[in-house]
Scaffold this motif. Structure first.
Motif, PDB file in Angstrom:
ATOM      1  N   ASP A 106     -14.538  35.325  59.043  1.00 43.04           N
ATOM      2  CA  ASP A 106     -14.829  36.693  58.608  1.00 43.04           C
ATOM      3  C   ASP A 106     -15.528  37.487  59.702  1.00 43.04           C
ATOM      4  N   PRO A 112     -15.951  47.210  57.669  1.00 43.30           N
ATOM      5  CA  PRO A 112     -16.407  46.732  56.361  1.00 43.30           C
ATOM      6  C   PRO A 112     -15.262  46.188  55.509  1.00 43.30           C
ATOM      7  N   THR A 113     -15.557  45.152  54.754  1.00 42.36           N
ATOM      8  CA  THR A 113     -14.588  44.527  53.861  1.00 42.36           C
ATOM      9  C   THR A 113     -14.975  44.764  52.406  1.00 42.36           C
ATOM     10  N   TRP A 115     -15.437  42.404  50.393  1.00 42.84           N
ATOM     11  CA  TRP A 115     -16.469  41.397  50.095  1.00 42.84           C
ATOM     12  C   TRP A 115     -17.865  41.977  50.326  1.00 42.84           C
ATOM     13  N   LYS A 116     -18.031  42.638  51.462  1.00 38.31           N
ATOM     14  CA  LYS A 116     -19.333  43.214  51.783  1.00 38.31           C
ATOM     15  C   LYS A 116     -19.674  44.366  50.847  1.00 38.31           C
ATOM     16  N   LYS A 119     -20.757  42.977  47.528  1.00 41.56           N
ATOM     17  CA  LYS A 119     -22.095  42.372  47.624  1.00 41.56           C
ATOM     18  C   LYS A 119     -23.176  43.445  47.701  1.00 41.56           C
ATOM     19  N   HIS A 120     -22.929  44.496  48.512  1.00 44.67           N
ATOM     20  CA  HIS A 120     -23.913  45.567  48.647  1.00 44.67           C
ATOM     21  C   HIS A 120     -24.138  46.292  47.323  1.00 44.67           C
ATOM     22  N   PRO A 137     -19.083  36.776  53.010  1.00 47.56           N
ATOM     23  CA  PRO A 137     -20.089  36.873  51.944  1.00 47.56           C
ATOM     24  C   PRO A 137     -19.435  36.890  50.559  1.00 47.56           C
TER      25      PRO A 137
END
Length: 441
Positions: A106, A112-113, A115-116, A119-120, A137
């Motif tokens: 990753d 930015p993905t 996933w991020k 999570k954020h 993440p």
């Protein structure tokens, strides 16, 4: 002062309710490697669950991919909303990488993905066999990591150190879903294993975003061509596993809160001839043993020109002249200029590319004939501007309008759509201005 406090409390409660509402929503993102729209448009294909989702929601007749139309760049574009030139995953394997070195991690992704973003937002995610997710993440993750780039080796033992949480497969067995063994990753069983893991992750953890990548339709088309019986068998297995995932959503009581999206990374083209552009460079002194001034890196239906000295205009011009002087070159490929590469968002490190014509693939061979016959097999990696190489898209469930058809969708639009469905800030350079997709919520 009292009014301010009341407003503050109301605002805080509103924010908490919003987070709770978002956390109760789920998107299941399913990728079928090598998905072609006819899998769900043509009833001759054994895909009843795909057709059911199509009838319940929105579908596209074409999804335009990125260049090159290969698995790792495409899957990264799906979860970033960015083309390869931005997210940095240019091919499946880096140029001049040692054997077995793919874009696994990753950390290779430059933008930015999902996933991020998830999570954020304080939400959770899961993934099964999604490319470029080692170390991502992702809360519940079975990534792709192989030994020596050989898909026939023991996938499980190589991947096990990268699974999160580390005991996820043990939890799966304890929950009555059976153990997962090395044999479960052999091609005859791999998509059943992927479907079983995906269904378990949703039912056990109910992440806000779950991404599942099925692979056997790609393998079957490579080996046997677009329309071989083996491809229909692979599609039937994948469709049945999609049914299993849908059942897990239903059994979890989350049907009304869940959106299911099915998409792919590329279509397929039958090819019987191979072109080796590096043979031309070697014969003209641009490649000599391990030394080179210019070299093509090929990936299926495309080839990308590197110059040893970055931006070497003179060498690039020499190569272009050699290509244009080939008697039948325009029947094999077209030259994609640096300007075109920039416009489509391809690798910025290369000087030009070759987009192969249908029926032809590119080879990295340096010696031997420039063009040679090869056994019939399916290929991708082509420039995304014709029907056979387009992929598909279906979305159904929470937040999706029923009964709409899109003539065309861009792969880059998928990540922003998912962000909107989850109620999180958008990523990518796609658009959510797709009124025919969303229902009023």
């Amino acid at each position: 002062m009292l009014v301010k406090r009341i407003l503050f409390v109301a605002f805080a409660l509103g924010g908490m309710l919003q987070v709770r509402a978002q956390s109760a929503k789920h998107v299941v993102l399913i990728s079928i490697d090598g998905l072609r729209p006819e899998f769900y448009l043509d009833p001759a294909w054994p895909a009843p669950h795909l057709r059911q989702l199509k009838q319940q929601g929105v579908y596209a007749r074409q999804v335009v991919g990125v260049f090159p139309t290969v698995t790792y760049p495409s899957h990264t574009s799906i979860v970033t909303g960015q083309p390869p030139g931005k997210h940095g995953i240019y091919y499946n394997t880096p140029f001049e990488a040692p054997k077995g070195r793919w874009y696994w991690e990753d950390s290779s992704i430059k933008t930015p993905t999902l996933w991020k973003a998830v999570k954020h937002a304080g939400l959770t995610s899961g993934a099964v066999m999604w490319p470029v997710t080692v170390g991502a993440p992702i809360d519940y993750n079975f990534p792709v990591r192989r030994a020596d780039g050989d898909e026939k080796t023991d996938q499980l033992s190589v991947t096990r150190p990268y699974i999160t949480p580390a005991g996820m497969l043990d939890q799966m067995a304890a929950a009555g879903n059976g153990t997962v063994t090395a044999d479960d990753f052999k091609y005859r069983d791999v998509d059943r294993t992927i479907g079983r893991m995906g269904a378990f992750i949703f039912k056990q953890y109910q992440p806000a975003l779950l991404a599942i990548h099925f692979i056997q339709a790609d393998h079957a088309q490579h080996e046997h061509g677009r329309d071989a019986p083996e491809v229909k068998t692979a599609v039937a297995v994948i469709d049945s596993m999609i049914g299993r995932v849908i059942a897990a959503v239903e059994e979890s009581g989350q049907t009304s809160n869940t959106t299911i999206i099915v998409t792919g990374d590329h279509g397929f083209v039958d090819a019987t001839q191979s072109v080796a552009p590096n043979v031309l460079l070697e014969k003209n002194g641009l490649i000599s043993g391990d030394d080179w001034k210019a070299k093509f890196y090929t990936t299926g239906g495309s080839a990308f020109l590197y110059t040893k000295k970055a931006g070497d205009a003179a060498t690039t011009q020499q190569v272009e002249q050699l290509l244009r002087q080939l008697p039948h070159g325009d029947q094999w490929f077209r030259i994609v200029t640096k300007k075109e590469l920039e416009a489509i968002g391809a690798n910025p490190e290369v000087e030009l590319a070759l987009a192969m014509k249908k029926g032809f693939v590119a080879s990295n061979a340096i010696k031997g004939p420039l063009i040679r016959t090869k056994p019939l097999g399916g290929a991708h990696g082509y420039y995304p501007d014709f029907d056979e190489i387009y992929t598909g898209f279906i979305a159904a469930g929470n937040g999706i309008k029923k009964g709409s058809t899109l003539a065309r969708l861009r792969m880059l639009d998928i990540a922003p759509v998912i962000c909107r469905l989850l109620g999180i800030p958008p990523i990518g350079n796609g658009t959510v201005a797709l009124p025919d997709i969303f229902s009023n919520r």
